[in-house]
Design a protein around this motif. Structure first.
Motif, PDB file in Angstrom:
ATOM      1  N   LEU A 195      70.121  -3.463  46.359  1.00 42.38           N
ATOM      2  CA  LEU A 195      71.627  -3.930  46.412  1.00 42.38           C
ATOM      3  C   LEU A 195      71.278  -3.008  45.072  1.00 42.38           C
ATOM      4  CD1 LEU A 195      71.134  -7.867  47.075  1.00 42.38           C
ATOM      5  CD2 LEU A 195      71.956  -6.057  48.633  1.00 42.38           C
ATOM      6  N   LEU A 196      70.269  -2.839  44.296  1.00 41.20           N
ATOM      7  CA  LEU A 196      71.314  -1.757  43.299  1.00 41.20           C
ATOM      8  C   LEU A 196      71.309  -0.129  43.322  1.00 41.20           C
ATOM      9  CD1 LEU A 196      68.721  -3.775  40.321  1.00 41.20           C
ATOM     10  CD2 LEU A 196      71.771  -4.168  40.851  1.00 41.20           C
ATOM     11  N   LEU A 197      71.020  -0.163  44.765  1.00 41.93           N
ATOM     12  CA  LEU A 197      70.436   1.601  45.147  1.00 41.93           C
ATOM     13  C   LEU A 197      70.004   2.010  44.615  1.00 41.93           C
ATOM     14  CD1 LEU A 197      75.185   1.879  44.939  1.00 41.93           C
ATOM     15  CD2 LEU A 197      73.172   1.400  47.309  1.00 41.93           C
ATOM     16  N   LEU A 198      68.896   1.874  44.198  1.00 36.59           N
ATOM     17  CA  LEU A 198      67.833   2.742  43.819  1.00 36.59           C
ATOM     18  C   LEU A 198      66.319   2.489  44.596  1.00 36.59           C
ATOM     19  CD1 LEU A 198      67.430   0.240  39.803  1.00 36.59           C
ATOM     20  CD2 LEU A 198      68.558   3.184  40.714  1.00 36.59           C
ATOM     21  N   HIS A 199      66.415   1.962  45.687  1.00 33.58           N
ATOM     22  CA  HIS A 199      65.338   2.364  46.356  1.00 33.58           C
ATOM     23  C   HIS A 199      64.447   3.568  47.135  1.00 33.58           C
ATOM     24  CE1 HIS A 199      68.539   2.639  48.663  1.00 33.58           C
ATOM     25  NE2 HIS A 199      69.031   3.056  49.152  1.00 33.58           N
ATOM     26  N   ASP A 200      65.168   4.564  47.071  1.00 30.92           N
ATOM     27  CA  ASP A 200      64.597   6.207  46.492  1.00 30.92           C
ATOM     28  C   ASP A 200      63.789   6.340  45.470  1.00 30.92           C
ATOM     29  OD1 ASP A 200      64.876   6.271  49.736  1.00 30.92           O
ATOM     30  OD2 ASP A 200      66.731   7.454  49.511  1.00 30.92           O
ATOM     31  N   VAL A 201      64.474   6.125  44.436  1.00 37.78           N
ATOM     32  CA  VAL A 201      64.223   6.277  42.823  1.00 37.78           C
ATOM     33  C   VAL A 201      63.151   5.690  42.972  1.00 37.78           C
ATOM     34  CG1 VAL A 201      65.299   6.173  41.005  1.00 37.78           C
ATOM     35  CG2 VAL A 201      66.781   6.879  42.437  1.00 37.78           C
ATOM     36  N   LEU A 202      63.277   4.250  42.952  1.00 36.97           N
ATOM     37  CA  LEU A 202      61.883   4.256  43.023  1.00 36.97           C
ATOM     38  C   LEU A 202      60.098   3.591  44.167  1.00 36.97           C
ATOM     39  CD1 LEU A 202      63.660   0.273  41.479  1.00 36.97           C
ATOM     40  CD2 LEU A 202      62.298   2.298  40.345  1.00 36.97           C
ATOM     41  N   ASP A 203      61.189   4.873  45.192  1.00 32.37           N
ATOM     42  CA  ASP A 203      60.369   4.959  45.742  1.00 32.37           C
ATOM     43  C   ASP A 203      59.371   3.587  47.029  1.00 32.37           C
ATOM     44  OD1 ASP A 203      58.101   6.593  47.533  1.00 32.37           O
ATOM     45  OD2 ASP A 203      56.630   6.404  46.289  1.00 32.37           O
ATOM     46  N   ILE A 204      60.693   2.769  46.756  1.00 28.91           N
ATOM     47  CA  ILE A 204      60.194   1.894  47.822  1.00 28.91           C
ATOM     48  C   ILE A 204      60.388   2.112  49.553  1.00 28.91           C
ATOM     49  CG2 ILE A 204      61.128  -0.747  47.749  1.00 28.91           C
ATOM     50  CD1 ILE A 204      61.668  -1.226  44.733  1.00 28.91           C
ATOM     51  N   ASP A 205      60.125   1.542  50.298  1.00 27.51           N
ATOM     52  CA  ASP A 205      60.235   1.724  51.795  1.00 27.51           C
ATOM     53  C   ASP A 205      61.292   1.043  51.993  1.00 27.51           C
ATOM     54  OD1 ASP A 205      57.577   2.273  51.774  1.00 27.51           O
ATOM     55  OD2 ASP A 205      56.884   0.974  52.453  1.00 27.51           O
ATOM     56  N   ALA A 206      62.799   1.972  52.864  1.00 31.95           N
ATOM     57  CA  ALA A 206      63.572   1.871  52.896  1.00 31.95           C
ATOM     58  C   ALA A 206      64.307   0.481  54.157  1.00 31.95           C
ATOM     59  CB  ALA A 206      64.152   2.988  53.995  1.00 31.95           C
ATOM     60  N   LEU A 207      64.644  -0.043  54.138  1.00 33.08           N
ATOM     61  CA  LEU A 207      64.557  -1.239  55.258  1.00 33.08           C
ATOM     62  C   LEU A 207      65.222  -1.206  56.161  1.00 33.08           C
ATOM     63  CD1 LEU A 207      65.866  -4.273  52.210  1.00 33.08           C
ATOM     64  CD2 LEU A 207      63.735  -4.284  53.557  1.00 33.08           C
ATOM     65  N   TRP A 225      63.231  16.758  44.419  1.00 30.28           N
ATOM     66  CA  TRP A 225      64.460  16.465  44.480  1.00 30.28           C
ATOM     67  C   TRP A 225      65.616  15.436  45.218  1.00 30.28           C
ATOM     68  CZ3 TRP A 225      65.851  16.960  38.462  1.00 30.28           C
ATOM     69  CH2 TRP A 225      64.712  18.176  38.428  1.00 30.28           C
ATOM     70  N   ASP A 226      65.140  15.394  46.518  1.00 32.72           N
ATOM     71  CA  ASP A 226      65.843  14.647  47.761  1.00 32.72           C
ATOM     72  C   ASP A 226      66.114  13.201  47.309  1.00 32.72           C
ATOM     73  OD1 ASP A 226      63.771  13.250  48.643  1.00 32.72           O
ATOM     74  OD2 ASP A 226      63.166  13.837  50.239  1.00 32.72           O
ATOM     75  N   MET A 227      65.885  12.640  46.581  1.00 34.16           N
ATOM     76  CA  MET A 227      66.181  11.540  45.925  1.00 34.16           C
ATOM     77  C   MET A 227      67.064  11.230  45.015  1.00 34.16           C
ATOM     78  SD  MET A 227      63.726  12.429  43.505  1.00 34.16           S
ATOM     79  CE  MET A 227      62.491  11.233  44.189  1.00 34.16           C
TER      80      MET A 227
END
Length: 252
Positions: free
Chosen positions: A136-148, A205-207
């Protein structure tokens, strides 16, 4: 100074390109993810392979269009319009996050339903609260969290790209009036060149927005170059830069 809240007229050609691109992206995901792609491959292997390998080029189309429309909205004459950049960034977040949250909710529900009937590696596990918040904060890739869901990275990158362009134009606007447009264009061009010939060639750099700013920046510069009174040589120069980047490193 006018606000960017006034909506410009729609562009039929851009809408048509987005419609075609969106269908290619949907077909790419259907050909690449899930059990259906395995079954369909035996029926039309050449088509499925093409969709899996090449239909994703539509992402580059969306990046260019995104930059084109951002320039049209934020700075049609090269000078940042909005007097409140942070408010503009927040509006952009709301515009992206509300439908994104709805789509994520549907994806979670669909995954839960799918888990009842099959076991497949493409089906995500039930989300954790932290994972959901990061999305929801659009930080999933930056934080290396698995995508939903597949493709959710693009929403976060779109927001980053908009923010980077907004910051660049805001910095240029702080200069003396005679310099603002030229320096703004030069900064966008410099970021685009750095992305095309350096950052976009390194997947680490892809995030981050800079990885994708090459295509996005070409869209921004393309809008400015297409303004009435501008020489067609500017568009030719942009095309030459894009071709040169592909000659250095062919990638999609």
């Amino acid at each position: 100074m006018s606000s960017i809240s006034s909506q410009p007229a729609r562009l039929a050609g851009i809408d048509a390109l987005k419609a075609i691109g969106s269908q290619l992206i949907v077909l790419h995901h259907l050909a690449f993810y899930g059990p259906m792609s395995d079954a369909a491959h035996s029926l039309a292997p050449a088509l499925i392979d093409w969709l899996a390998d090449y239909a994703r080029i539509a992402v580059q189309l969306f990046l260019v269009i995104g930059g084109f429309l951002a320039a049209r909205s934020l700075a049609p004459d090269g000078l940042l319009r909005t007097p409140r950049p942070l408010a503009a960034l927040l509006r952009r977040y709301r515009k992206l996050a509300v439908p994104f949250a709805a789509a994520i909710g549907l994806a979670i529900a669909a995954a839960a339903l799918a888990r009842q009937g099959m076991d497949h590696p493409s089906i995500p596990a039930p989300p954790q609260w932290g994972q959901l918040l990061a999305h929801l904060l659009l930080l999933h890739d930056v934080l290396d969290i698995d995508a939903l869901s597949a493709g959710v990275w693009y929403v976060a990158i779109d927001f980053q790209l908009f923010g980077l362009l907004l910051l660049t134009l805001w910095l240029a606007r702080r200069l003396p009036a005679d310099w603002q447009v030229r320096v703004g264009a030069a900064l966008v061009a410099a970021l685009a060149l750095a992305s095309l010939f350096w950052f976009n060639r390194d997947a680490d750099w892809d995030m981050w927005a800079i990885y994708f700013f090459g295509a996005y920046g070409l869209g921004v510069l393309g809008y400015w170059a297409s303004n009435p009174g501008r020489s067609g040589w500017w568009l030719a120069a942009l095309a030459a830069v894009g071709i040169a980047a592909l000659m250095v490193d062919l990638r999609s």
